[in-house]
Design a protein around this motif. Sequence first.
Motif, PDB file in Angstrom:
ATOM      1  N   GLU A  11      44.126  28.557  45.668  1.00 27.36           N
ATOM      2  CA  GLU A  11      45.411  28.986  45.108  1.00 27.36           C
ATOM      3  C   GLU A  11      45.220  30.047  44.030  1.00 27.36           C
ATOM      4  OE1 GLU A  11      49.211  27.179  42.652  1.00 27.36           O
ATOM      5  OE2 GLU A  11      47.891  25.791  43.700  1.00 27.36           O
ATOM      6  N   ASN A  12      44.272  29.831  43.143  1.00 22.38           N
ATOM      7  CA  ASN A  12      44.037  30.805  42.072  1.00 22.38           C
ATOM      8  C   ASN A  12      43.396  32.089  42.606  1.00 22.38           C
ATOM      9  OD1 ASN A  12      45.146  29.185  40.087  1.00 22.38           O
ATOM     10  ND2 ASN A  12      43.199  28.199  39.618  1.00 22.38           N
ATOM     11  N   LEU A  13      42.541  31.958  43.595  1.00 24.94           N
ATOM     12  CA  LEU A  13      41.892  33.128  44.179  1.00 24.94           C
ATOM     13  C   LEU A  13      42.926  34.075  44.784  1.00 24.94           C
ATOM     14  CD1 LEU A  13      39.224  34.560  45.007  1.00 24.94           C
ATOM     15  CD2 LEU A  13      39.401  33.314  47.164  1.00 24.94           C
ATOM     16  N   THR A  14      43.917  33.522  45.462  1.00 21.73           N
ATOM     17  CA  THR A  14      44.921  34.362  46.136  1.00 21.73           C
ATOM     18  C   THR A  14      45.790  35.142  45.150  1.00 21.73           C
ATOM     19  OG1 THR A  14      46.526  32.552  46.272  1.00 21.73           O
ATOM     20  CG2 THR A  14      45.035  32.845  48.151  1.00 21.73           C
ATOM     21  N   LYS A  15      45.741  34.809  43.895  1.00 19.07           N
ATOM     22  CA  LYS A  15      46.536  35.493  42.877  1.00 19.07           C
ATOM     23  C   LYS A  15      45.769  36.601  42.154  1.00 19.07           C
ATOM     24  CE  LYS A  15      49.224  31.315  42.018  1.00 19.07           C
ATOM     25  NZ  LYS A  15      49.516  30.248  41.065  1.00 19.07           N
ATOM     26  N   THR A  16      44.512  36.812  42.527  1.00 16.39           N
ATOM     27  CA  THR A  16      43.697  37.792  41.807  1.00 16.39           C
ATOM     28  C   THR A  16      43.846  39.199  42.391  1.00 16.39           C
ATOM     29  OG1 THR A  16      41.753  37.470  43.215  1.00 16.39           O
ATOM     30  CG2 THR A  16      41.957  36.033  41.266  1.00 16.39           C
TER      31      THR A  16
END
Length: 124
Positions: A11-16
Motif C-alpha cells: 500500500e505504501n509502495l504504490t503511493k511513492t
Amino acid sequence: MNKIYNNLNIENLTKTDWFNQFNKEQKIEILIGKEANLDVSLYAKKEFNRNQMFQIRKGLEDNLNVSIYANLDYDEYQMAEIREGLEDDLDVSIYANSEFSSWKMKEIREELFKEKNKPIDFFV
C-alpha cells in the motif's frame, strides 16, 4: 531500487514517486513480486518492459540465478530461453550471448537438453 522502497508494504509502495515512474503493466509485475516476497529490486527498472520483468520474476519464483539474464542486453525472448535452460539445469553459458537470436538460443538449448537426457548405452 532504493532499499527503502523494497521494505515498504504494498500500500505504501504504490503511493511513492518511485513506483509511479512505471507504466501499468510494469507496476503489475512489481506488485506480483512484492506479494510473493521476491527481491523486486532485481527487475524493478524502468528500462525493462513488462515481459522482461515477467521472465526475471518467474526465475526468482523458481530460485534460479537470474543475474545471468537480468540485464538489458537480452530481450524477453532471449531471457525466456536462458530461464528455461536454467530450469532444466543446463549449462546456459554456452548460449547466453546477446548476439544470439532467441531462435538460435532455443536451438542450442534443445540440443543441450537432448544430450543431457540421452540414454546411456551400456552395450557399446
